[in-house]
Motif scaffolding. Structure first.
Motif, PDB file in Angstrom:
ATOM      1  N   ASN A   1       0.777  -1.189   0.031  1.00 56.23           N
ATOM      2  CA  ASN A   1      -0.154   0.055  -0.268  1.00 56.23           C
ATOM      3  C   ASN A   1       1.036   1.339  -0.182  1.00 56.23           C
ATOM      4  O   ASN A   1       0.470   2.135  -0.783  1.00 56.23           O
ATOM      5  CB  ASN A   1      -0.851   0.072   1.227  1.00 56.23           C
ATOM      6  N   ASP A   2       1.953   1.364   0.608  1.00 58.08           N
ATOM      7  CA  ASP A   2       2.836   2.377   0.843  1.00 58.08           C
ATOM      8  C   ASP A   2       3.476   2.673  -0.363  1.00 58.08           C
ATOM      9  O   ASP A   2       3.836   3.819  -0.675  1.00 58.08           O
ATOM     10  CB  ASP A   2       3.612   2.129   2.162  1.00 58.08           C
ATOM     11  N   GLU A   3       3.882   1.602  -1.061  1.00 60.61           N
ATOM     12  CA  GLU A   3       4.559   1.734  -2.252  1.00 60.61           C
ATOM     13  C   GLU A   3       3.801   2.153  -3.474  1.00 60.61           C
ATOM     14  O   GLU A   3       4.294   3.022  -4.248  1.00 60.61           O
ATOM     15  CB  GLU A   3       5.295   0.115  -2.786  1.00 60.61           C
ATOM     16  N   LEU A   4       2.381   1.832  -3.447  1.00 56.88           N
ATOM     17  CA  LEU A   4       1.376   2.244  -4.283  1.00 56.88           C
ATOM     18  C   LEU A   4       1.419   3.547  -4.264  1.00 56.88           C
ATOM     19  O   LEU A   4       1.396   4.420  -5.343  1.00 56.88           O
ATOM     20  CB  LEU A   4       0.114   1.717  -3.945  1.00 56.88           C
ATOM     21  N   VAL A   5       1.206   4.326  -2.939  1.00 62.06           N
ATOM     22  CA  VAL A   5       1.166   5.567  -2.811  1.00 62.06           C
ATOM     23  C   VAL A   5       2.543   6.518  -3.327  1.00 62.06           C
ATOM     24  O   VAL A   5       2.134   7.467  -3.865  1.00 62.06           O
ATOM     25  CB  VAL A   5       1.026   5.952  -1.286  1.00 62.06           C
ATOM     26  N   LYS A   6       3.544   5.630  -2.733  1.00 65.29           N
ATOM     27  CA  LYS A   6       4.637   6.482  -3.210  1.00 65.29           C
ATOM     28  C   LYS A   6       4.829   6.547  -4.629  1.00 65.29           C
ATOM     29  O   LYS A   6       5.382   7.566  -5.301  1.00 65.29           O
ATOM     30  CB  LYS A   6       5.857   5.844  -2.639  1.00 65.29           C
TER      31      LYS A   6
ATOM     32  N   SER B   1      -2.795  12.562 -25.768  1.00 68.01           N
ATOM     33  CA  SER B   1      -1.508  11.640 -25.500  1.00 68.01           C
ATOM     34  C   SER B   1      -2.020  10.410 -24.362  1.00 68.01           C
ATOM     35  O   SER B   1      -2.714  10.694 -23.695  1.00 68.01           O
ATOM     36  CB  SER B   1      -0.296  12.155 -25.145  1.00 68.01           C
ATOM     37  N   LYS B   2      -1.199   9.345 -24.183  1.00 69.43           N
ATOM     38  CA  LYS B   2      -1.332   8.348 -23.302  1.00 69.43           C
ATOM     39  C   LYS B   2      -1.414   8.932 -21.803  1.00 69.43           C
ATOM     40  O   LYS B   2      -0.465   9.670 -21.648  1.00 69.43           O
ATOM     41  CB  LYS B   2      -0.428   7.194 -23.691  1.00 69.43           C
ATOM     42  N   GLN B   3      -2.289   8.569 -21.171  1.00 72.20           N
ATOM     43  CA  GLN B   3      -2.431   9.054 -19.638  1.00 72.20           C
ATOM     44  C   GLN B   3      -2.419   7.710 -18.944  1.00 72.20           C
ATOM     45  O   GLN B   3      -2.986   6.705 -19.236  1.00 72.20           O
ATOM     46  CB  GLN B   3      -3.571   9.854 -19.448  1.00 72.20           C
ATOM     47  N   TYR B   4      -1.954   7.675 -17.686  1.00 70.66           N
ATOM     48  CA  TYR B   4      -1.737   6.318 -16.842  1.00 70.66           C
ATOM     49  C   TYR B   4      -2.823   6.679 -15.573  1.00 70.66           C
ATOM     50  O   TYR B   4      -2.458   7.469 -14.677  1.00 70.66           O
ATOM     51  CB  TYR B   4      -0.507   6.157 -16.504  1.00 70.66           C
ATOM     52  N   LEU B   5      -3.768   5.803 -15.495  1.00 71.24           N
ATOM     53  CA  LEU B   5      -4.864   5.805 -14.289  1.00 71.24           C
ATOM     54  C   LEU B   5      -4.102   5.527 -13.284  1.00 71.24           C
ATOM     55  O   LEU B   5      -4.406   5.975 -12.020  1.00 71.24           O
ATOM     56  CB  LEU B   5      -6.001   4.829 -14.728  1.00 71.24           C
ATOM     57  N   LEU B   6      -3.242   4.488 -13.191  1.00 77.40           N
ATOM     58  CA  LEU B   6      -2.516   4.074 -11.915  1.00 77.40           C
ATOM     59  C   LEU B   6      -1.455   3.131 -12.271  1.00 77.40           C
ATOM     60  O   LEU B   6      -1.036   2.614 -13.426  1.00 77.40           O
ATOM     61  CB  LEU B   6      -3.537   3.202 -11.218  1.00 77.40           C
ATOM     62  N   LYS B   7      -0.403   3.286 -11.539  1.00 79.29           N
ATOM     63  CA  LYS B   7       0.952   2.364 -11.762  1.00 79.29           C
ATOM     64  C   LYS B   7       1.174   1.607 -10.468  1.00 79.29           C
ATOM     65  O   LYS B   7       1.065   1.941  -9.170  1.00 79.29           O
ATOM     66  CB  LYS B   7       2.116   3.320 -11.850  1.00 79.29           C
ATOM     67  N   LEU B   8       1.120   0.310 -10.829  1.00 80.53           N
ATOM     68  CA  LEU B   8       1.461  -0.645  -9.499  1.00 80.53           C
ATOM     69  C   LEU B   8       2.659  -1.398  -9.589  1.00 80.53           C
ATOM     70  O   LEU B   8       3.408  -1.812 -10.368  1.00 80.53           O
ATOM     71  CB  LEU B   8       0.153  -1.632  -9.922  1.00 80.53           C
ATOM     72  N   PRO B   9       3.207  -1.307  -8.489  1.00 77.23           N
ATOM     73  CA  PRO B   9       4.398  -2.187  -8.012  1.00 77.23           C
ATOM     74  C   PRO B   9       4.238  -3.845  -7.845  1.00 77.23           C
ATOM     75  O   PRO B   9       3.560  -4.281  -7.356  1.00 77.23           O
ATOM     76  CB  PRO B   9       5.079  -1.447  -6.951  1.00 77.23           C
ATOM     77  N   PHE B  10       5.182  -4.543  -8.510  1.00 80.50           N
ATOM     78  CA  PHE B  10       5.368  -5.960  -8.258  1.00 80.50           C
ATOM     79  C   PHE B  10       6.769  -6.423  -8.076  1.00 80.50           C
ATOM     80  O   PHE B  10       7.645  -5.704  -8.310  1.00 80.50           O
ATOM     81  CB  PHE B  10       4.568  -6.624  -9.613  1.00 80.50           C
ATOM     82  N   VAL B  11       6.978  -7.703  -7.948  1.00 79.96           N
ATOM     83  CA  VAL B  11       8.272  -8.241  -7.865  1.00 79.96           C
ATOM     84  C   VAL B  11       8.231  -9.519  -8.774  1.00 79.96           C
ATOM     85  O   VAL B  11       7.350 -10.311  -8.898  1.00 79.96           O
ATOM     86  CB  VAL B  11       8.863  -8.396  -6.376  1.00 79.96           C
ATOM     87  N   LEU B  12       9.530  -9.543  -9.424  1.00 84.96           N
ATOM     88  CA  LEU B  12       9.745 -10.937  -9.999  1.00 84.96           C
ATOM     89  C   LEU B  12      10.172 -12.204  -9.247  1.00 84.96           C
ATOM     90  O   LEU B  12      11.204 -11.849  -8.298  1.00 84.96           O
ATOM     91  CB  LEU B  12      10.889 -10.446 -11.093  1.00 84.96           C
ATOM     92  N   LEU B  13       9.747 -13.137  -9.430  1.00 84.57           N
ATOM     93  CA  LEU B  13      10.116 -14.237  -8.576  1.00 84.57           C
ATOM     94  C   LEU B  13      10.600 -15.670  -9.478  1.00 84.57           C
ATOM     95  O   LEU B  13      11.504 -16.200  -8.932  1.00 84.57           O
ATOM     96  CB  LEU B  13       8.860 -14.923  -7.783  1.00 84.57           C
ATOM     97  N   SER B  14      10.422 -15.517 -10.757  1.00 89.33           N
ATOM     98  CA  SER B  14      10.777 -16.430 -11.451  1.00 89.33           C
ATOM     99  C   SER B  14      10.758 -16.145 -12.971  1.00 89.33           C
ATOM    100  O   SER B  14      10.040 -15.296 -13.161  1.00 89.33           O
ATOM    101  CB  SER B  14      10.097 -17.836 -11.258  1.00 89.33           C
ATOM    102  N   ALA B  15      11.308 -16.853 -13.942  1.00 90.27           N
ATOM    103  CA  ALA B  15      11.128 -16.950 -15.386  1.00 90.27           C
ATOM    104  C   ALA B  15      11.228 -18.089 -15.994  1.00 90.27           C
ATOM    105  O   ALA B  15      11.527 -19.034 -15.325  1.00 90.27           O
ATOM    106  CB  ALA B  15      12.424 -15.897 -15.817  1.00 90.27           C
ATOM    107  N   PRO B  16      10.585 -18.451 -17.177  1.00 89.07           N
ATOM    108  CA  PRO B  16      10.609 -19.449 -17.823  1.00 89.07           C
ATOM    109  C   PRO B  16      12.071 -20.054 -17.932  1.00 89.07           C
ATOM    110  O   PRO B  16      13.056 -19.459 -18.350  1.00 89.07           O
ATOM    111  CB  PRO B  16       9.841 -19.367 -19.175  1.00 89.07           C
TER     112      PRO B  16
END
Length: 710
Positions: free
Chosen positions: A129-134, A207-222
């Motif tokens: 939640n804090d990262e979303l706000v930041k 031009s393109k506008q962003y409604l929201l930006k969301l943080p994720f983390v990568l845990l694996s790849a194929p």
């Protein structure tokens, strides 16, 4: 936050399915409000917004994650943004976005919503939640940025089970499988407070506008050996409960949610009607190197150097066999295209960050660069539709770039057509004769042409009674001198559109008798049999009886339509049994007519073919009265005495009457000998038949094998 997400959050809490970080949930409108109807859809996209602790202002391009980016000790943080384009004239945005609800499904084996691994898991919700706000906060209050830290309320659900009962969402079947596979969901609801800080208020740019930006983390790849090097692991949930926008000063007007199928009126409260979704984000490798694929038929180059070439024809891809044109989406690996029969060759145009490889039915096709990041394959042939292979999509094209292969199945439609069965002309009898081998058909025709009669070596079984008949050419061609025909006359005699005896499909029918159509075989452009067709023909009925009825001035034209009847239909509408008191049952003037057979092909329009229909009187019935008696010789003598007395008959009807009516002995001449077959019939043959004697040849044997009347 809208009331729908509020109920979802409550439900999740009561079911203990997920943890909820809730700052506040403001009141929202109870009713859907109208949104101004828009003429065109805008684009909704999920874009990669960069790596690290803060998102980029604009998408840097593709993520391109690989095994090298995986670090479970300190997982790589990355951002995705929900982008919209061309919304500067949409009141939902220009009135100022007040509230926003979004949701994602994700495969936790590969990615998860961000959390700070230095904190206990119990605080992961708060850290996300804090990262979303930041990532979305603007301390300046700039109207082009996000919200001020005192001007928002946010509710977030970082991880919970997929709710397969969500209201009217896209990909519901896929969601059910994802739930079984252990995927999770996350939600974010935001309310912006303060009229002066409403997001997008008075937006001027398209031009393109962003409604929201969301943080994720990568845990694996194929793994490198994985069949799918670029699996979809993060997917925006578009449904009535999971994607909503409120506008205005309180989020109640305008207001819209995404509904996959049906929803309450008014129609323009559906975000699906306002946006085209560009597809789920691709995260791994260079598998999403391809941005677009279309099939193209090049325009034709005219022979005249100064003429303008015709434009290319572009065939867009469809994700299924409904052939509803879809925009290319990186996550959709299989497509279908249907092209008309006249498209014998095609090429594939590919927009790609690297040169693709293309195969057609497993054979490699050369690819060249046509522009920066644009490639075209060489033209390749398309086989016609084969219904036994993939429902007719029997041309298989693969396009591979960046480790991802897209398959395009192309169906080249058949040319819809009606093939007429052979008629009862001499040529038609030869073509359908089972006793004449196919390789000998042309020989039989050539032998017929020598004397205009069947050759004894190629006599069709069904026409055995016609072995002594000579078919006169003057019925079709105005030949001046039979002994020294001109080159043009000889060529005309060979023309099957003029000489009906040499037309494979012409039918000869007789007044006063019904006849059964020889039939047809019809197929539509998809290879389906068409059992019933429409028939139409225009004929002339004689308004007066006997010879006077032949004159041009005594013709009444009738347009006859016979709708939707089968191949072997018994035609009762044309040569009906005679009844002078009924205008529709008067005799048809002997002449050449043309019957049109047609049906409407769903993809190609009307399909039609024409069959010549030659209406005759019985041989010897020179009066066109339906009776052969002593008076039948009189028209022959009248002609010999005064040919001009027949000048009221013109065109093809004149030749048909003269040489299929008065030329009774089939000599290509009208003379005294033409009465002999009539006298022989009346004095010899008819009495013999009445006495039961059947061995005598009929001197007035009908010229053509009669079509069955039953």
């Amino acid at each position: 936050m809208n009331k729908i997400l509020k109920s979802l959050v409550s439900g999740f809490t009561s079911l203990s399915m997920c943890a909820v970080c809730m700052i506040s949930i403001p009141a929202t409108a109870d009713e859907y409000e109208n949104i101004e109807t828009q003429a065109t859809n805008r684009t909704l996209s999920v874009d990669f917004m960069g790596r690290g602790s803060t998102p980029n202002d604009a998408s840097p391009g593709k993520a391109g994650f690989s095994k090298d980016d995986v670090n479970l000790t300190n997982p790589l943080e990355f951002w995705v943004g929900i982008g919209v384009e061309n919304v500067n004239d949409l009141p939902l945005f220009t009135d100022g976005v007040y509230s926003l609800d979004v949701a994602f499904e994700y495969d936790p084996n590969y990615v998860k919503p961000y959390w700070d691994k230095t904190t206990a898991f119990s605080t992961a919700e708060q850290s996300w939640n804090d990262e979303l706000v930041k990532g979305n906060l603007s301390s300046t209050g700039d109207s082009s940025a996000w919200w001020d830290d005192t001007q928002y309320e946010i509710t977030s659900v970082r991880e919970c089970d997929i709710d397969t009962a969500l209201n009217d969402r896209e990909n519901s079947t896929e969601a059910a499988q994802r739930a079984l596979d252990g995927w999770k969901m996350c939600y974010v609801g935001v309310v912006f407070k303060g009229d002066s800080l409403l997001r997008f208020k008075d937006l001027a740019s398209n031009s393109k506008q962003y409604l929201l930006k969301l943080p994720f983390v990568l845990l694996s790849a194929p793994d490198e050996t994985a069949a799918d090097q670029n699996p979809t692991v993060l997917s925006m949930v578009r449904g009535g409960d999971t994607f909503a926008i409120g506008s205005g000063s309180d989020g109640t007007n305008p207001y819209a949610s995404w509904f996959a199928t049906t929803h309450p009126a008014p129609d323009d409260t559906n975000l699906k009607n306002l946006f085209d979704f560009s597809g789920d984000i691709s995260l791994f490798g260079t598998n999403d190197a391809i941005d677009n694929i279309v099939a193209v038929k090049p325009g034709e180059t005219p022979s005249d150097p100064g003429a303008t070439p015709s434009p290319d024809t572009t065939y867009y891809l469809s994700s299924d066999k409904t052939l509803q044109e879809d925009k290319f989406k990186a996550e959709t690996k299989t497509y279908y295209v249907s092209v008309p029969n006249e498209t014998e060759q095609i090429r594939m145009d590919v927009s790609s960050s690297e040169k693709p490889t293309v195969t057609v039915n497993s054979a490699n096709v050369n690819v060249t660069a046509s522009d920066a990041k644009k490639y075209s394959s060489d033209l390749f042939d398309l086989a016609e539709l084969d219904k036994t292979v993939n429902d007719g999509y029997n041309n298989t094209v693969t396009i591979t770039a960046g480790g991802t292969t897209y398959t395009v199945y192309i169906r080249r439609l058949l040319k819809p057509k009606i093939t007429l069965n052979y008629g009862n002309s001499p040529y038609g009898e030869i073509m359908k004769a089972s006793n004449i081998a196919d390789p000998d058909k042309q020989k039989a025709k050539d032998a017929f042409d020598v004397k205009n009669k069947y050759d004894a070596n190629y006599l069709p079984t069904e026409a055995k009674d016609k072995k002594n008949i000579t078919y006169v050419t003057r019925a079709w061609v105005d030949i001046k001198n039979l002994d020294s025909m001109t080159t043009a006359e000889k060529e005309t005699i060979q023309n099957p559109d003029i000489n009906m005896d040499r037309n494979d499909y012409a039918i000869f029918v007789y007044n006063d008798k019904y006849f059964r159509d020889p039939g047809f075989i019809a197929i539509d452009s998809e290879g389906n049999a068409v059992d019933n067709v429409d028939r139409s023909i225009t004929i002339n009925r004689m308004s007066k009886e006997q010879l006077a009825g032949l004159n041009d001035v005594n013709q009444i034209s009738y347009d006859i339509t016979i709708p939707h009847q089968p191949s072997d239909y018994l035609i009762t509408e044309v040569t009906k049994p005679y009844d002078y008191s009924d205008a529709t049952r008067k005799r048809v003037r002997p002449d050449i007519y043309y019957m049109k057979y047609s049906f409407e092909d769903a993809l190609s329009g009307e399909v039609s073919v024409i069959r010549p229909v030659i209406v005759l009187q019985e041989r010897g019935d020179t009066y066109c009265s339906g009776i052969i008696n002593d008076s039948a010789v009189n028209p022959v003598y009248s002609y010999l005495k005064s040919p001009a007395s027949y000048d009221g008959i013109t065109g093809t009807a004149r030749r048909i009457y003269f040489y299929k009516g008065l030329d009774v002995d089939n000599s290509n001449l009208i003379n005294d000998s033409d009465v002999n077959p009539i006298y022989s019939y009346l004095k010899n043959y008819k009495p013999a038949i009445q006495q039961g004697i059947t061995t005598m040849a009929n001197p007035l044997e009908s010229l053509y094998v009669e079509l069955p009347a039953k």
